[in-house]
Design an enzyme around this catalytic site. Structure first.
Site, mmCIF file in Angstrom:
data_model
loop_
_atom_site.group_PDB
_atom_site.id
_atom_site.type_symbol
_atom_site.label_atom_id
_atom_site.label_comp_id
_atom_site.label_asym_id
_atom_site.label_seq_id
_atom_site.Cartn_x
_atom_site.Cartn_y
_atom_site.Cartn_z
ATOM 1 C CD GLU A 197 0.730 -1.691 2.980
ATOM 2 O OE1 GLU A 197 0.434 -2.539 2.142
ATOM 3 O OE2 GLU A 197 0.525 -0.970 3.941
ATOM 4 C CB SER A 209 8.592 -8.052 7.782
ATOM 5 O OG SER A 209 7.132 -8.329 7.868
ATOM 6 C CB CYS A 245 15.334 -8.918 1.076
ATOM 7 S SG CYS A 245 15.288 -10.091 -0.198
ATOM 8 C CD GLU A 300 14.907 -6.971 7.331
ATOM 9 O OE1 GLU A 300 13.604 -7.048 8.017
ATOM 10 O OE2 GLU A 300 15.335 -7.104 6.129
HETATM 11 P P1 NAD Z 1 5.891 -5.958 5.695
HETATM 12 O O1 NAD Z 1 5.569 -7.300 5.876
HETATM 13 O O2 NAD Z 1 5.297 -4.849 6.066
HETATM 14 O O3 NAD Z 1 4.416 -6.009 4.645
HETATM 15 C C1 NAD Z 1 4.761 -6.584 3.758
HETATM 16 C C2 NAD Z 1 3.388 -6.986 3.204
HETATM 17 O O4 NAD Z 1 2.611 -7.408 4.386
HETATM 18 C C3 NAD Z 1 2.089 -5.380 2.791
HETATM 19 O O5 NAD Z 1 1.696 -5.654 1.037
HETATM 20 C C4 NAD Z 1 1.761 -5.302 3.464
HETATM 21 O O6 NAD Z 1 0.308 -5.045 2.894
HETATM 22 C C5 NAD Z 1 1.344 -6.712 4.317
HETATM 23 N N1 NAD Z 1 0.788 -6.321 5.528
HETATM 24 C C6 NAD Z 1 1.530 -5.458 6.860
HETATM 25 N N2 NAD Z 1 1.394 -5.656 7.907
HETATM 26 C C7 NAD Z 1 0.921 -6.522 8.173
HETATM 27 C C8 NAD Z 1 -0.357 -7.280 8.725
HETATM 28 N N3 NAD Z 1 -0.251 -7.146 9.839
HETATM 29 N N4 NAD Z 1 -1.290 -7.925 9.058
HETATM 30 C C9 NAD Z 1 -0.956 -8.688 7.312
HETATM 31 N N5 NAD Z 1 -0.431 -8.062 6.117
HETATM 32 C C10 NAD Z 1 0.633 -7.173 6.225
HETATM 33 O O7 NAD Z 1 7.241 -5.193 4.654
HETATM 34 P P2 NAD Z 1 8.050 -4.324 3.806
HETATM 35 O O8 NAD Z 1 8.666 -3.026 4.873
HETATM 36 O O9 NAD Z 1 6.995 -4.005 2.667
HETATM 37 O O10 NAD Z 1 9.070 -4.738 3.280
HETATM 38 C C11 NAD Z 1 10.086 -5.134 3.899
HETATM 39 C C12 NAD Z 1 10.545 -6.739 4.636
HETATM 40 O O11 NAD Z 1 10.629 -7.230 4.031
HETATM 41 C C13 NAD Z 1 11.802 -6.291 5.060
HETATM 42 O O12 NAD Z 1 11.481 -7.463 6.799
HETATM 43 C C14 NAD Z 1 12.655 -6.782 3.897
HETATM 44 O O13 NAD Z 1 13.796 -7.749 4.163
HETATM 45 C C15 NAD Z 1 11.875 -8.140 3.451
HETATM 46 N N6 NAD Z 1 12.014 -8.371 2.314
HETATM 47 C C16 NAD Z 1 12.041 -9.677 1.908
HETATM 48 C C17 NAD Z 1 12.418 -10.052 0.508
HETATM 49 C C18 NAD Z 1 13.179 -11.525 0.472
HETATM 50 O O14 NAD Z 1 12.891 -12.116 -0.226
HETATM 51 N N7 NAD Z 1 13.725 -12.840 1.566
HETATM 52 C C19 NAD Z 1 12.560 -9.083 -0.065
HETATM 53 C C20 NAD Z 1 12.493 -8.043 -0.164
HETATM 54 C C21 NAD Z 1 11.752 -7.670 1.041
#
Ligand code: NAD
Length: 504
Positions: free
Chosen positions: A183, A233, A288, A388
């Protein structure tokens, strides 16, 4: 209306091949992180809208699963061409809403484009096996058939690459798809979806709903969704994995990281420092696969000052400014979190070798900027090591030898990426064999696999057996059926009733 008096557009949903204006009253802003300009608003879809998207995908699956391999391939051949033709526009949208530099935004689109190219060769990938004459007159073969409606939930940091890890492979293998982009920066993802429709992805085969926790939970629970691919995450990914698995879905979650690089004293110093600075501070550390811990081994411990000098040469500014190396963090919240971690590191007694908390960025004084920051003498147990940070903050630790450095990495809960810098083949091979991490770089700081391979991860960085894209994702997005067949030859004399399990 924006401050400049212009109407602010709302990002639509995409359901059954149409852009749909959401009826939701739950709306948030998409903000340019360098200027704080509101670029658009994004609606958090209602449950009726989520259900309509799933119903459309379920209906479309009836015909899409029967579409010939060649027809599916040709759509992705066209799609890769459209992405190439629109590369500059895609990168500009991405930089405006996410913050990374234009060059890095093109990289973000390009790494996704490679997966689209791979999807266009799906006929070579989705092959079953065949064994002739497994018993007298009996053959066995397997079919890899699509699952049905699948879904993808993506993070903010790669709003082009990560959606392109997901829907092209799912759709090319014959599934239909519901995408829930971040979002925080859904605009470039929407443009990519429009281009997919233009390339010929039929109505209902690809749908988009926006939202946060409520929409994600609805996707986890929906009985008509068969598989979910999540990237984000560890906290949210673990929740998605548990909730959707309980509902009987196939789930893969790529999650958080703390990526260590080991620097042996025999490494080429200039090359290593260049690589470390790029991997720790590029994209403002919001990858990541960013290097967030450097373990300097033996005499390499003396390299901290040179590393800080290298980091100081990097230009912090808006992603659209020529020569920028480090753009802003995605949001004010992210800025608060990252500077809060730096404050904690100081309070915990780590040595602040370079402080990026107050960079001066002319013309962009309101941007979410943090400059390159280096702590040395960082140890497990400190908050800046254990969590992280996801910002341009590099923790430097010291080790006496390679064994000690490997032990430290294997004791960390995360296992996403790691790298070693050395001129010794023997040391590199020992590292490769003994380290418990998914992506391993040998003099390569960000070893994100190309699409012939799969992204993976160990321990807290991944849940589920199969990775997105590459060979593994064919297994993820298909159900294997095994067929054992015998065609009776009319002239064959009957062998009578067989009451055993043996094939006779
Ligand atoms: P995030 O977990 O906050 O959000 C990811 C998705 O989950 C989004 O679409 C978001 O809308 C949704 N979301 C957020 N809070 C939620 C909740 N409480 N319940 C259900 N859905 C929810 O992650 P971010 O901040 O957008 O991205 C950064 C994170 O992603 C870092 O931890 C990074 O390491 C990780 N990441 C991992 C990889 C990988 O391949 N391992 C790649 C890119 C990013």
């Amino acid at each position: 209306m924006s401050a400049s008096g212009q109407n602010i557009p709302q990002v639509p949903l995409f359901i059954n091949g149409q852009k749909v204006a959401s009826k939701s009253t739950n709306i948030r802003n998409v903000v340019n992180p360098a200027t704080q300009e509101i670029l658009a608003t994004v609606p958090f879809a209602t449950m009726d809208e989520v259900n309509a998207a799933v119903a459309s995908a379920k209906e479309a699956f009836k015909t899409w699963k029967k579409t010939p391999i060649g027809a599916r391939s040709r759509i992705f051949l066209k799609y890769q061409q459209l992405i190439r033709e629109n590369m500059k526009e895609l990168a500009a949208i991405l930089t405006a809403e996410q913050g990374k530099t234009l060059a890095d935004a093109e990289g973000d689109v390009f790494r996704g484009l490679e997966v689209v190219e791979h999807a266009s060769g799906i006929g070579n990938l989705q092959l079953g096996d065949f064994a002739n004459n497994v018993a007298n007159g009996v053959d066995t073969y397997s079919l890899l058939q699509p699952l049905g409606v699948c879904a993808g939930i993506t993070p903010f940091n790669f709003p082009a690459m990560i959606p392109l890890w997901m829907f092209p492979m799912a759709i090319a293998t014959g599934n239909t798809f519901i995408l829930k982009p971040s979002e925080q920066d859904p605009m470039v993802t929407m443009r990519l979806v429009e281009l997919a429709a233009e390339a010929g992805v039929p109505p209902g085969v690809l749908n988009v709903v926006h939202g946060g926790e409520e929409v994600v939970n609805a996707i986890c629970d929906h009985p008509d969704i068969k598989a979910i691919s999540f990237v984000g995450s560890t906290k949210v990914g673990t929740h998605v994995y548990n909730r959707a698995s309980l509902k009987g879905k196939r789930v893969q979650c790529m999650m958080g990281a703390k990526n260590h690089a080991i620097i042996l004293p025999d490494a080429n110093k200039e090359q290593t420092l260049n690589n470390l600075a790029g991997a720790a501070f590029g994209a403002a550390g919001q990858r990541c696969m960013a290097i967030s811990v450097a373990i300097l081994v033996g005499e390499a411990k003396d390299w901290v000052a040179d590393l800080a000098a290298k980091a100081l040469t990097l230009k912090v500014s808006a992603g659209v400014e020529p020569g920028t190396d480090i753009g802003p963090l995605v949001s004010k919240d992210a800025h608060k979190r990252v500077t809060g971690f730096i404050d904690k590191g100081v309070a915990e007694g780590a040595t602040l070798a370079l402080d990026g908390r107050s960079p001066q960025v002319k013309g962009y004084e309101g941007g979410n900027f943090v400059g390159p920051t280096i702590f040395s003498g960082v140890k497990p147990g400190m908050v800046i090591y254990d969590q992280e940070i996801f910002g341009p903050v590099l923790c430097v630790s010291f080790a006496e030898n390679l064994d000690e450095a490997i032990q430290m990495i294997n004791a960390n809960p995360n296992g996403n990426g790691t790298a070693i810098f050395t001129q010794s083949g023997a040391a590199a091979r020992k590292f490769q064999e003994e380290i418990d991490v998914g992506q391993i770089g040998i003099n390569v700081p960000i070893p994100v696999p190309v699409p012939m391979f799969s992204f993976t991860g160990s321990r807290a960085s991944k849940l589920g057996d199969l990775g997105p894209y590459g060979k593994q994702v064919i297994a993820f997005y298909t159900q294997t059926k095994t067929v054992t067949e015998r065609w009776f030859d009319d002239s064959t004399v009957s062998t009578g009733v067989n009451t055993t399990i043996s094939l006779k």
